[in-house]
Design a protein around this motif. Structure first.
Motif, PDB file in Angstrom:
ATOM      1  N   SER A 172      32.068  55.742  36.539  1.00 38.29           N
ATOM      2  CA  SER A 172      33.574  56.473  35.763  1.00 38.29           C
ATOM      3  C   SER A 172      33.876  54.961  35.516  1.00 38.29           C
ATOM      4  CB  SER A 172      34.290  56.989  35.457  1.00 38.29           C
ATOM      5  OG  SER A 172      35.036  56.783  34.262  1.00 38.29           O
ATOM      6  N   VAL A 173      34.268  53.860  34.373  1.00 36.40           N
ATOM      7  CA  VAL A 173      34.787  52.327  34.838  1.00 36.40           C
ATOM      8  C   VAL A 173      36.443  52.844  34.698  1.00 36.40           C
ATOM      9  CG1 VAL A 173      34.661  49.868  33.343  1.00 36.40           C
ATOM     10  CG2 VAL A 173      33.244  51.444  33.896  1.00 36.40           C
ATOM     11  N   PRO A 174      36.338  53.108  33.555  1.00 34.34           N
ATOM     12  CA  PRO A 174      37.985  53.839  33.808  1.00 34.34           C
ATOM     13  C   PRO A 174      38.771  53.638  35.616  1.00 34.34           C
ATOM     14  CG  PRO A 174      37.313  54.272  31.589  1.00 34.34           C
ATOM     15  CD  PRO A 174      35.866  54.450  32.627  1.00 34.34           C
ATOM     16  N   VAL A 175      38.198  55.210  35.551  1.00 38.00           N
ATOM     17  CA  VAL A 175      38.598  56.285  36.709  1.00 38.00           C
ATOM     18  C   VAL A 175      38.504  55.475  37.677  1.00 38.00           C
ATOM     19  CG1 VAL A 175      37.994  57.951  37.909  1.00 38.00           C
ATOM     20  CG2 VAL A 175      38.396  58.676  35.628  1.00 38.00           C
ATOM     21  N   THR A 176      37.330  54.624  37.541  1.00 35.98           N
ATOM     22  CA  THR A 176      36.914  53.572  38.292  1.00 35.98           C
ATOM     23  C   THR A 176      38.030  52.874  38.961  1.00 35.98           C
ATOM     24  OG1 THR A 176      34.908  54.629  39.058  1.00 35.98           O
ATOM     25  CG2 THR A 176      34.648  52.433  40.178  1.00 35.98           C
ATOM     26  N   VAL A 177      38.605  52.042  37.778  1.00 34.95           N
ATOM     27  CA  VAL A 177      39.424  50.479  38.035  1.00 34.95           C
ATOM     28  C   VAL A 177      40.671  51.003  37.457  1.00 34.95           C
ATOM     29  CG1 VAL A 177      40.380  48.511  36.216  1.00 34.95           C
ATOM     30  CG2 VAL A 177      37.762  49.081  36.943  1.00 34.95           C
ATOM     31  N   PHE A 178      41.248  52.072  37.623  1.00 35.24           N
ATOM     32  CA  PHE A 178      42.748  52.871  36.880  1.00 35.24           C
ATOM     33  C   PHE A 178      43.083  53.893  38.110  1.00 35.24           C
ATOM     34  CE2 PHE A 178      41.874  49.635  33.288  1.00 35.24           C
ATOM     35  CZ  PHE A 178      42.577  49.298  33.696  1.00 35.24           C
ATOM     36  N   GLY A 179      42.169  54.999  38.612  1.00 34.37           N
ATOM     37  CA  GLY A 179      42.485  55.932  38.305  1.00 34.37           C
ATOM     38  C   GLY A 179      41.340  56.147  40.362  1.00 34.37           C
ATOM     39  N   THR A 180      41.642  54.858  41.372  1.00 35.07           N
ATOM     40  CA  THR A 180      41.168  55.473  42.495  1.00 35.07           C
ATOM     41  C   THR A 180      42.118  54.685  43.162  1.00 35.07           C
ATOM     42  OG1 THR A 180      39.701  53.062  42.540  1.00 35.07           O
ATOM     43  CG2 THR A 180      38.805  55.701  41.596  1.00 35.07           C
ATOM     44  N   ALA A 185      49.009  45.305  41.759  1.00 32.35           N
ATOM     45  CA  ALA A 185      49.300  43.309  41.315  1.00 32.35           C
ATOM     46  C   ALA A 185      47.855  42.989  41.319  1.00 32.35           C
ATOM     47  CB  ALA A 185      50.677  43.198  42.773  1.00 32.35           C
ATOM     48  N   VAL A 186      46.703  43.054  41.918  1.00 31.74           N
ATOM     49  CA  VAL A 186      45.217  43.111  41.690  1.00 31.74           C
ATOM     50  C   VAL A 186      44.510  43.237  40.399  1.00 31.74           C
ATOM     51  CG1 VAL A 186      43.653  43.197  42.709  1.00 31.74           C
ATOM     52  CG2 VAL A 186      44.580  43.241  44.139  1.00 31.74           C
ATOM     53  N   LEU A 187      45.321  44.491  39.957  1.00 34.47           N
ATOM     54  CA  LEU A 187      44.652  44.689  38.351  1.00 34.47           C
ATOM     55  C   LEU A 187      46.047  44.178  37.462  1.00 34.47           C
ATOM     56  CD1 LEU A 187      44.300  49.184  38.869  1.00 34.47           C
ATOM     57  CD2 LEU A 187      42.366  47.353  38.878  1.00 34.47           C
ATOM     58  N   ALA A 188      47.063  43.803  37.892  1.00 36.51           N
ATOM     59  CA  ALA A 188      47.733  43.106  36.492  1.00 36.51           C
ATOM     60  C   ALA A 188      47.331  41.567  36.475  1.00 36.51           C
ATOM     61  CB  ALA A 188      48.710  43.327  37.243  1.00 36.51           C
ATOM     62  N   LYS A 189      47.097  40.655  37.539  1.00 36.58           N
ATOM     63  CA  LYS A 189      45.805  39.326  37.565  1.00 36.58           C
ATOM     64  C   LYS A 189      44.719  39.298  37.355  1.00 36.58           C
ATOM     65  CE  LYS A 189      48.673  37.695  41.309  1.00 36.58           C
ATOM     66  NZ  LYS A 189      49.451  36.785  40.694  1.00 36.58           N
ATOM     67  N   SER A 190      44.231  40.965  37.688  1.00 35.49           N
ATOM     68  CA  SER A 190      42.858  41.372  37.352  1.00 35.49           C
ATOM     69  C   SER A 190      42.274  40.595  35.423  1.00 35.49           C
ATOM     70  CB  SER A 190      42.055  42.189  38.269  1.00 35.49           C
ATOM     71  OG  SER A 190      41.483  41.876  39.825  1.00 35.49           O
ATOM     72  N   PHE A 191      43.134  41.919  34.331  1.00 34.84           N
ATOM     73  CA  PHE A 191      43.409  42.027  33.267  1.00 34.84           C
ATOM     74  C   PHE A 191      44.823  41.315  32.033  1.00 34.84           C
ATOM     75  CE2 PHE A 191      41.236  45.552  35.329  1.00 34.84           C
ATOM     76  CZ  PHE A 191      40.044  46.039  34.269  1.00 34.84           C
ATOM     77  N   LYS A 192      45.060  40.271  33.527  1.00 35.03           N
ATOM     78  CA  LYS A 192      44.894  38.873  33.393  1.00 35.03           C
ATOM     79  C   LYS A 192      47.194  39.641  31.984  1.00 35.03           C
ATOM     80  CE  LYS A 192      42.555  35.358  32.856  1.00 35.03           C
ATOM     81  NZ  LYS A 192      42.064  35.923  33.480  1.00 35.03           N
ATOM     82  N   THR A 193      47.729  40.607  32.941  1.00 33.60           N
ATOM     83  CA  THR A 193      48.397  42.011  31.915  1.00 33.60           C
ATOM     84  C   THR A 193      49.634  41.934  33.153  1.00 33.60           C
ATOM     85  OG1 THR A 193      49.254  43.922  30.585  1.00 33.60           O
ATOM     86  CG2 THR A 193      47.569  44.205  32.301  1.00 33.60           C
ATOM     87  N   ASP A 194      50.626  42.180  33.256  1.00 29.95           N
ATOM     88  CA  ASP A 194      51.610  42.959  33.749  1.00 29.95           C
ATOM     89  C   ASP A 194      51.466  44.503  34.433  1.00 29.95           C
ATOM     90  OD1 ASP A 194      52.532  44.752  31.730  1.00 29.95           O
ATOM     91  OD2 ASP A 194      53.582  43.179  30.868  1.00 29.95           O
ATOM     92  N   VAL A 195      52.415  44.621  35.635  1.00 34.20           N
ATOM     93  CA  VAL A 195      52.490  45.806  36.525  1.00 34.20           C
ATOM     94  C   VAL A 195      53.009  47.258  35.650  1.00 34.20           C
ATOM     95  CG1 VAL A 195      53.153  47.023  38.341  1.00 34.20           C
ATOM     96  CG2 VAL A 195      52.761  45.072  38.548  1.00 34.20           C
TER      97      VAL A 195
END
Length: 210
Positions: A172-180, A185-195
């Motif tokens: 699952s893309v959503p769970v793998t990216v945001f639920g594991t 900070a890595v995700l915020a920079k990857s998606f160009k958003t804030d924490v």
């Protein structure tokens, strides 16, 4: 003559290199008709026709408020071990989606049994392929590519998916990216958003602690 020998050598090298790749292109072949279940001490158990029967696909339970998936993979149906095939039944109430995901070990052939679905996948070049399907339509999702199915209609939709593996796997893309537990900070920079935005997404997708 020398050029012919060189050409033959090149063909031999290509064959030797390609052979292992071909061997891992799908599930490995088995050397018997089927793989029997084994007991705790490794001895074959008694096998009857029931071993080759799976009866989980009964009537669709109604009402069904959320997307529902019933699998017939090796985990649920051990007789599939080594047979390079499995199924899944997908039931979509109106407005529900099977979120973006991949199957790392098999392509998926989807058949719409009832209703209509909007489907799509993204290739490795980033191109999106979409199609609106109705009852009787089939659609192929290539192995390993991100894809989804969505019922944007007002009636229930039911589909059957076939896989070229007894254990296709689902990521699952959503769970793998945001639920594991990937760092905020890595995700915020990857998606160009804030924490804080990342934390909101994680809160919705992280399984609750037991």
């Amino acid at each position: 003559m020398a050029s012919m020998n060189l050409y033959s050598l090149a063909l031999l090298v290509v064959a030797l290199v390609s052979a292992p790749m071909a061997a891992v292109a799908g599930d490995p072949d088995i050397l018997t008709d089927f793989i029997p279940p084994t007991s705790m001490i490794g001895m074959p158990m008694n096998i009857t026709g029931d071993y080759f029967t799976y009866t989980a696909f009964g009537p669709v339970p109604l009402p069904l408020p959320t997307f529902s998936l019933t699998k017939a993979s090796m985990a649920e149906f051990p007789a599939l071990n080594g047979q390079s095939v499995s199924y899944a039944r997908l039931v979509f109430p109106p407005g529900t989606v099977n979120p973006t995901h991949t199957h790392p070990r098999a392509s998926e052939l989807l058949l719409v049994l009832d209703g209509a679905l909007s489907v799509g996948f993204v290739d490795t070049a980033g191109k999106l392929y979409t199609k609106d399907l109705v009852t009787g339509d089939m659609f192929i999702f290539p192995k390993g590519l991100v894809h989804y199915q969505y019922n944007q209609g007002t009636t229930i939709a039911v589909a059957l998916s076939a896989f070229g593996s007894a254990n296709a796997g689902t990521v699952s893309v959503p769970v793998t990216v945001f639920g594991t537990g990937v760092d905020d900070a890595v995700l915020a920079k990857s998606f160009k958003t804030d924490v804080p935005t990342i934390q909101k997404l994680k809160a919705a997708l992280t399984p609750p602690k037991k």
